[in-house]
Design an enzyme around this catalytic site. Structure first.
Site, short mmCIF file in Angstrom:
data_model
loop_
_atom_site.label_atom_id
_atom_site.label_comp_id
_atom_site.label_asym_id
_atom_site.label_seq_id
_atom_site.Cartn_x
_atom_site.Cartn_y
_atom_site.Cartn_z
N GLU A 137 42.22 63.35 39.00
CA GLU A 137 42.27 62.31 38.06
C GLU A 137 42.97 60.98 38.39
OE1 GLU A 137 43.71 63.36 34.09
OE2 GLU A 137 42.87 61.41 33.33
N ALA A 150 51.64 66.42 35.84
CA ALA A 150 51.09 67.46 35.95
C ALA A 150 49.73 67.07 35.66
CB ALA A 150 51.49 68.52 34.85
N MET A 151 48.72 67.92 35.72
CA MET A 151 47.28 67.90 35.75
C MET A 151 46.39 69.00 35.25
SD MET A 151 44.96 65.56 36.09
CE MET A 151 43.30 66.00 35.27
N GLU A 152 45.50 68.81 34.17
CA GLU A 152 45.07 69.58 33.50
C GLU A 152 43.70 70.14 34.04
OE1 GLU A 152 45.25 66.26 32.63
OE2 GLU A 152 43.30 65.75 31.69
N ASN A 153 43.41 70.12 35.30
CA ASN A 153 42.22 70.83 36.04
C ASN A 153 41.91 72.18 35.44
OD1 ASN A 153 42.94 69.06 38.34
ND2 ASN A 153 44.31 70.33 38.76
N GLU A 200 49.52 70.08 29.13
CA GLU A 200 48.29 70.39 30.05
C GLU A 200 47.26 71.88 29.45
OE1 GLU A 200 47.90 68.10 32.05
OE2 GLU A 200 50.05 67.38 32.06
N HIS A 204 45.20 70.25 26.88
CA HIS A 204 43.95 69.62 27.35
C HIS A 204 42.66 70.32 27.32
CE1 HIS A 204 45.20 65.48 28.00
NE2 HIS A 204 45.96 65.82 29.00
N1 ARG Z 1 45.69 63.91 32.97
C1 ARG Z 1 47.23 64.03 33.43
C2 ARG Z 1 48.02 64.26 32.36
O1 ARG Z 1 48.27 63.35 31.36
C3 ARG Z 1 47.74 62.70 34.21
C4 ARG Z 1 46.92 62.29 35.06
C5 ARG Z 1 47.47 60.97 35.52
N2 ARG Z 1 46.70 60.24 36.61
C6 ARG Z 1 46.71 59.21 37.06
N3 ARG Z 1 45.90 58.58 37.82
N4 ARG Z 1 47.85 58.50 36.96
O2 ARG Z 1 48.48 65.15 31.85
ZN ZN Z 2 47.38 64.53 29.55
#
Ligand code: ARG
Ligand code: ZN
Length: 869
Positions: free
Chosen positions: A122, A263-266, A299, A302
């Site tokens: 993302e 963090a990232m919600e993959n 996360e 999400h």
């Molecule tokens: N979706 C992630 C979250 O909020 C954050 C991703 C941030 N990505 C970025 N390109 N800044 O949990």
């Molecule tokens: Zn988020």
């Protein structure tokens, strides 16, 4: 002036093709990757449209359509897009590309951190792994086979279910994952490395049996218990409060040291910054624990608000982020003391989002255009977005809100939708027209102000309340729909009962000026506005100082009590800033008396006392001042106010601290955290008041600390002055935690927040030390980020603070542009500064623009800041 190409919401077009499925073979070897990628496309648009795929920093090895290799004349790749002009209506594309994971210091796409391969997609990182329609409205299934050396990468992870694994030749092995849920490319993830695993099997309240796994480097695995507990709580909470269940049987979290964000919600494979996973009482403060719990929740949540229902395009980012932040805030509120959680969220909103909304980086929650989407992961999209969701909730209540959520899930599961679609579901479920004027909260920018007044008419026994919106900061200018939750308080401290016996009432403002009459009422009732901060606005009411003290003592809303206290601090700060001696003198004794009463009160929790006794951050106090700000006066007022209030409280604070500390030291608990927070605030007051007499006490507190919260409280107290006691404690700290990078980050941040004359020289020296690893974003943020919050040093009149920050950013500006762009946000304040500081900032920003190979995101931030002057 600029050549930046903008992407506009108004230009949105559905894609000409969609992708049905991806089959990937990811071959990892020695810091490099070969990506064998087969994807099935179907034409959606014009019959002659070419296939245009995103792809960045890829080395093409081969391309084939339906098994037939493409001639080199059949395609073009310019480093950004792959164009294949002549393609059938339905076909399979097979591509093989080469990716340099070790060369990737941007931390977007596929990279290696401490020997661990991981991905961050993302918003637009997938295109740095392979060719794709890298946009959120293309949803497909993913089937991923990872191959790597078994000894170096025993753990191989991707999204979905593990369906097969086994050995290959030459000590290599593979794992085969399949994700049955169609998803956009930004949710794809691969992780491979020598990772330790913590595993827990749970049966949820709804009877689901789940396997939860957390992976990190072996040295850190013992520090993952709290994160695991948090995950279990989050899963339970989403089932019980939102009736949302997890949709696979296994959920994985990987904690990585080098990570650009939190963090990232993959899908089913969340990747985290170690900062939001690792922590035990020896290494993490209570605040760290609260951060872990909230980000783990965020996360996980999400999975429904973001993954199952995703965004049509990146202008809809707040569809998932605003809603998910609201959900994580509610989760934390339900786990702790709701009012305290709310106050902490509002403090942050005011310090960061209100500032953003007032400067050149302001934008609507649903932005209209961007050059680099990464620049729009902002406090406005996240925090103001969450405030908007909270207003839906305030206006229609929990039951109708949950009905709206059910409709949203039922109607849009598996789709990529717009914010409008969410508003429509909430409108339908509740009958309130969120898709009408209310929707301006998404499309307009700027923070509105409401001026409240009241008038009592003896003869008719009517109390008339009046609200007038000042919309000059709202762009385009218009009145907004503003839910105002308020109560009335009498001289005896009693709360008025409205006709339905409720202690507070909801007044939804829709017009620029509105009145509301309360009939048959005595004249002594005082309005208490905006319980729970029911709308993200500035507001005024002509309270007497004594009214504010009365509210602190008697209001029946914790937010309102702390808010009244903060209003006293704000008034005091303004008096100091304007050098209005008479007001300052009246207020200082009134305010310190209220502080003393709060500390002595039996009616307030320790956590609330801590907040009542905390002077708001200067960064939020200055937002309401007329511009340009006189920064020297701001810094002078800050020092004076803190010193005076702390000195007046010192004796009582000291006495309180001599009493028994009733917190335990075994594990994190919300109750203990409140006690420690109050003690830390009191210790900080002693430090501000100190003329030397308490230094030994602070050293003692450091030496006897039972946990990291106590240790940090002592260090903060010591850090107020530069002397041998401070040096000794900091040196001990650095040595004691030499093997704990996250704790060392605290050391760097402490150093960067010192304010004495020699501080900048020491900080400069630190930035040259080996331990200051510029490729590690946490370390960089610890030193440079904390420095930029240190107003005294940052805004030094000679420009040395600005020079230091830009000098550091220059070191990473082409290495890690996302991080650089984010750090540059602190310069948005230029628009509000005096012309001398503005000139110094402009000079520094312009010098950065000269750097060769500067990225779009960095250029966009600088140009917007300079364009706002
Ligand atoms: N979706 C992630 C979250 O909020 C954050 C991703 C941030 N990505 C970025 N390109 N800044 O949990
Ligand atoms: Zn988020």
């Amino acid at each position: 002036m600029s050549e930046l190409a903008l992407t506009r919401l108004a230009d949105y077009q559905p894609p000409d093709f969609t992708t049905l499925s991806h089959v990937l073979r990811v071959v990892l070897d020695d810091g490099e990757a070969e990506i064998h990628h087969q994807q099935r496309f179907v034409r959606q648009g014009a019959s002659n449209a070419a296939l245009v795929l995103d792809g960045e920093a890829l080395t093409v090895q081969s391309l084939a359509i339906d098994g037939v290799a493409l001639e080199s004349t059949a395609w073009q790749y310019d480093g950004k897009q792959l164009i294949i002009t002549d393609v059938p209506d339905a076909f399979a594309l097979k591509s093989v590309v080469h990716v340099d994971a070790d060369g990737n210091k941007e931390l977007s796409g596929l990279y290696r951190s401490n020997g661990i391969y991981c991905t961050q997609c993302e918003a637009q990182g997938f295109r740095r792994i392979s060719f794709a329609l890298d946009r959120p409205d293309v949803l497909a299934t993913y089937d991923v086979r990872i191959e790597a050396d078994q000894a170096r990468c025993p753990v191989l992870l991707s999204n979905g279910d593990l369906i097969d694994q086994g050995m290959l030749d030459n000590g290599r092995h593979y794992a085969h994952w399949h994700d049955p849920h169609p998803k956009p490319s930004y949710l794809f993830a691969v992780v491979a490395g020598d990772l330790a695993e913590a595993q827990r099997s749970v049966t949820t309240p709804h009877g689901n049996e789940l396997d939860l796994c957390i992976y990190t480097e072996a040295a850190f695995i013992e520090q993952t218990d709290f994160a695991m507990d948090s995950l279990v709580h989050a899963i339970e909470w989403d089932e019980t409060r939102f009736d949302l269940d997890y949709d696979l049987t296994r959920f994985n979290i990987v904690a990585i040291s080098d990570f650009n964000m939190g963090a990232m919600e993959n899908k089913s494979l969340n990747v985290f910054n170690t900062r939001f996973v690792l922590g035990d009482t020896a290494t993490a403060t209570d605040q760290d624990f609260q951060g872990i719990e909230s980000v783990i929740g965020h996360e996980y949540f999400h999975n429904w608000t973001g993954n199952r229902i995703t965004c049509r395009d990146w202008f809809q980012l707040s569809l998932k982020e605003g809603l998910t932040v609201f959900r994580d805030q509610e989760f934390s509120a339900d786990r702790g003391e709701a009012a305290l959680e709310r106050i902490a969220n509002v403090n942050m909103l005011r310090r960061v989002q209100f500032a953003e909304d007032a400067g050149p980086l302001a934008h609507p929650v649903q932005p209209q255009a961007y050059a680099a989407i990464d620049n729009f992961y902002t406090a406005t999209v996240y925090e103001k977005g969450a405030e908007i969701i909270r207003m839906y909730h305030t206006i229609i209540g929990e039951e109708a809100f949950q009905a709206g959520m059910r409709l949203y899930v039922q109607r849009h599961d598996g789709q990529a939708v717009r914010i409008e679609d969410f508003a429509a579901c909430m409108s339908e479920a509740s009958g309130f027209p969120f898709d009408g004027d209310f929707f301006r909260w998404y499309t307009h920018q700027g923070t509105p102000r409401v001026v409240f007044s009241s008038h009592y008419d003896e003869a008719s026994r009517c109390l008339t309340l009046r609200a007038e919106q000042q919309t000059e900061k709202v762009k385009p200018q218009a009145a907004l729909v503003i839910p105002v939750v308020f109560s009335l308080l009498n001289k005896a401290g009693e709360v008025y009962r409205f006709s339905d016996e409720a202690a507070s009432d909801l007044w939804v403002l829709e017009e620029a000026v509105e009145e509301r009459v309360i009939h048959d009422i005595d004249g002594e009732w005082l309005p208490v506005w905006l319980h729970g901060f029911s709308a993200p606005i500035y507001y005024d009411y002509g309270y007497q100082h004594a009214d504010l003290a009365h509210i602190v003592a008697h209001a029946d809303d914790g937010f309102a009590r702390v808010e009244a206290m903060q209003t006293l601090y704000r008034r005091l700060f303004n008096a100091a800033y304007q050098q209005d001696e008479a007001t300052y003198q009246t207020l200082i004794s009134a305010t310190s008396a209220v502080m003393g009463n709060a500390l002595a009160s039996d009616a307030r929790s320790a956590g609330e006392k801590a907040l009542l006794l905390s002077i708001p951050a200067t960064a939020s106090l200055i937002n309401a001042l007329a511009t340009p700000w006189d920064m020297d006066a701001v810094l002078g007022a800050e020092i004076r106010l803190r010193h005076d209030l702390s000195s007046m409280l010192a004796e009582q604070a000291d006495a309180y601290l001599q009493q028994d500390d009733t917190s335990t030291d075994s594990a994190y608990s919300a109750a203990d955290a409140q006690i420690r927070q109050l003690r830390a605030v009191l210790l900080a007051h002693l430090a501000e008041a100190d003329s030397g007499q308490w230094r030994a006490r602070f050293t003692g507190a450091y030496e006897q600390a039972r946990n990291m919260s106590e240790r940090m409280a002592a260090l903060h107290a010591l850090n107020v002055r530069h002397d041998a006691a401070r040096e000794a404690a900091l040196a001990d700290f650095a040595e004691r935690f030499a093997d704990y990078p996250l704790v060392l980050d605290k050391y760097y941040a402490l150093q960067a927040s010192a304010k004495d004359e020699g501080a900048l020289a020491r900080i400069n020296a630190l930035s040259e030390r080996e331990g200051f690893v510029i490729s590690n974003p946490n370390r960089f943020r610890a030193l440079v980020g904390a420095f930029a919050q240190n107003l005294t040093l940052f805004h030094a009149p000679d420009g040395s603070g600005y020079r230091f920050v830009i000098g550091q950013i220059r070191r990473i500006v082409t290495l890690n542009p996302q991080l650089a762009a984010r750090m540059l946000n602190t310069f948005a304040v230029a628009a509000q500064l005096d012309s001398s500081r503005q000139g110094l900032m402009t000079g520094e920003l312009n010098s950065l623009l000269e750097v060769d190979g500067i990225s779009t995101d960095v250029r966009e931030v600088i140009e917007r800041i300079l364009g706002g002057l």
